[in-house]
Design an enzyme around this catalytic site. Structure first.
Site, PDB file in Angstrom:
ATOM      1  N   GLU A 180      34.392  41.024  62.137  1.00 54.88           N
ATOM      2  CA  GLU A 180      34.991  40.690  60.808  1.00 54.88           C
ATOM      3  C   GLU A 180      35.308  42.084  59.890  1.00 54.88           C
ATOM      4  OE1 GLU A 180      32.920  37.675  58.604  1.00 54.88           O
ATOM      5  OE2 GLU A 180      33.871  36.185  59.847  1.00 54.88           O
ATOM      6  N   GLU A 382      35.001  32.165  65.861  1.00 53.69           N
ATOM      7  CA  GLU A 382      33.964  31.450  64.851  1.00 53.69           C
ATOM      8  C   GLU A 382      34.634  30.343  64.110  1.00 53.69           C
ATOM      9  OE1 GLU A 382      31.864  33.728  61.971  1.00 53.69           O
ATOM     10  OE2 GLU A 382      31.484  35.228  63.342  1.00 53.69           O
TER      11      GLU A 382
END
Ligand code: BG6
Length: 493
Positions: A180, A382
């Site tokens: 991320e 995810e």
């Protein structure tokens, strides 16, 4: 060209995702040094986690034991194998390999631990997908260099990459450079991802006090580090596939007011595409340059950086997706939470107990939106529902709400594949219950496998398959064709 078919392609990589600091424990075992994650106390939905500059004895640091994968990886991997995982997304704890980050030699005991983990995965025919840096940096680099704000950290990272690429070149094919990375466009990323210390410790809140100029400089250093890692990785093993990982912040305009529409586009650009463009296309987009100019951000960028970024473009695009929010030009709208960022309530959606709005169709939208821009293979690395699970008297855990959430998201991935998106894999988050990154809680569970441990750190750490375990096993077995609950799901493995 048969992408219009609504089915998962043969060899689709089904699996699950984790991160070392939320899973392993053994925070000082085998020569491991302290990481930034080890300095974060437990919080709750309402109480933010604290960053302590020194460890304090009476405080609860959830990463220290986490779910003790460090000692229990064999059992856990066996259970993943039982579900039929083709891939397991995990991260390497940098401070297990370089305890201080700037050490001259790697820690052999740390390297051996991952030798064992990869061997175990191989035994079960599970391909590792390794995140090189997932929200943890050796804490010494935070203290001595103020983390990624210092360009010297690029070299420490590249050295770390060189060691793990060379060591594992025959057992790991898929790598992600930073988890991320776009969290660095938000103040929340300062410590979590950037390893920069707020003065005197502080709390991990969405609005943590930070310096935007420094944060974007740190992000630039991560871009350079990522690009160098891609180039280096390909030279060590040309078969490596090295990807980026973006937290997809899905923002809809609240109304069709053109101001709302433009704002949503601006958010998509700055929060998602800025990082994607640099990592996939190898250059900063125009809107980023405009943002920097208008916000007085001046990046120190030696001339060579342009070439470094161009030469280190990623092979594939991965992202996390949990929920969506809305944006509005009207400042008086009601806020709601989300993965790493806040937004506005969407009247058409319901939210989880942690106020993340559930939006399966948003995943189809995101897949199309991203693929239309980059047209390279993608993976959803995810996705999942953080929920409180109840253990029944007979020991079973009937997480039908999780099955429902995942089922709807799998259906939307299938739609996106039919839309033409090249989707290669799916690794739902926290395939085994683990520590929450945002709150440090154990009770915010995502797993197919229950772990007996509570927010205070009490419990036997016993593993128990939940109902979703048997459901996911069937999904994998049928390559995403059979999404209904299997009938005989209660036999314990
Ligand atoms: C992602 C992170 O942002 O979301 C994970 O990459 C994190 O590390 C996951 O755990 C879910 O967030 P949370 O706060 O519920 O753990």
């Amino acid at each position: 060209m048969n992408n219009w078919i609504k089915a998962f392609p043969e060899g689709f990589l089904w699996g699950g995702a984790t991160a070392a600091n939320q899973l392993e424990g053994g925070y000082n075992a085998g020569g491991k040094g302290l990481s930034t994650a080890d300095m974060l106390t437990a919080g709750t939905h309402d109480t933010p986690r604290r960053i302590t500059p020194e460890l304090e004895e009476r405080l609860n640091y959830p990463s220290h034991e986490a779910i003790d994968f460090y000692h229990r990886y064999e059992e856990d991997i066996r259970l993943f194998g039982e579900m039929g995982f083709k891939v397991f997304r995990m991260s390497i704890a940098w401070s297990r390999i370089f305890p201080n980050g700037d050490d001259s030699q790697p820690n052999e005991e740390g390297l051996k631990f991952y030798d064992r983990v990869f061997a175990e995965l191989k035994k079960h025919n599970i391909e590792p997908l390794v995140t090189i840096s997932h929200y943890e940096t050796p804490f010494n680099l935070a203290k001595r260099y103020n983390g990624w704000s210092d360009r010297r950290v690029v070299d420490f990272y590249v050295k770390y990459c060189e060691v793990i690429f060379s060591r594992y070149k025959d057992v790991v094919k898929y790598w992600l450079t930073f988890n991320e990375i776009n969290i660095m466009t938000l103040p929340f990323g300062t410590f979590m991802a950037g390893a920069m210390l707020p003065e005197g410790g502080g709390e991990l809140t969405m609005s943590i006090k930070d310096n935007e100029q420094l944060r974007y400089q740190a992000l630039h250093h991560q871009f350079i580090a990522s690009a160098k890692a891609v180039k280096l990785g390909h030279s060590i093993n040309p078969e490596f596939k090295i990807g980026c990982m973006i937290a997809y912040m899905c923002s809809y305009p609240l109304t069709c007011n053109p101001d709302d529409v433009l704002l949503a586009q601006e958010k998509d650009n700055l929060s998602n595409f800025l990082c994607g463009d640099v990592q996939v296309r190898g250059a900063y987009p125009g809107f980023a340059k405009r943002y920097f100019k208008e916000h007085g951000i001046e990046l120190e960028m030696p001339e060579e950086d342009e070439d470094i970024l161009k030469a280190g473009r990623v092979d594939f695009y991965t992202f996390s997706y949990y929920s969506s929010t809305c944006v509005s030009a009207d400042p008086n709208q009601e806020q709601i939470g989300g993965n790493m960022s806040m937004g506005l309530k969407n009247p058409y959606l319901k939210a989880s107990a942690w106020e993340w709005q559930i939006d399966p169709k948003g995943l189809r939208w995101a897949l199309n939106n991203i693929y239309n821009r980059y047209q390279i293979p993608m993976m959803v690395v995810e996705n999942g529902l953080g929920a409180v699970d109840i253990v029944e008297e007979d020991g079973s855990i009937n997480d039908l709400y999780r099955i429902d959430y995942l089922k709807q998201h799998v259906e939307e991935m299938k739609e996106a594949i039919a839309d033409g998106v090249e989707l290669a894999g799916y690794t739902p988050w926290g395939c085994i219950d683990l520590v929450s990154a945002g709150t440090g809680e154990m009770k915010k569970r995502y797993g197919f496998i229950h772990v007996d441990k509570d927010n205070e750190g009490k419990g036997t750490l016993a593993r128990t398959p939940k109902k979703s375990f048997y459901w996911y096993k069937q999904v994998i077995e049928s390559n995403g064709e059979d999404l209904n609950m299997p009938e005989a799901q209660n036999t314990l493995v």
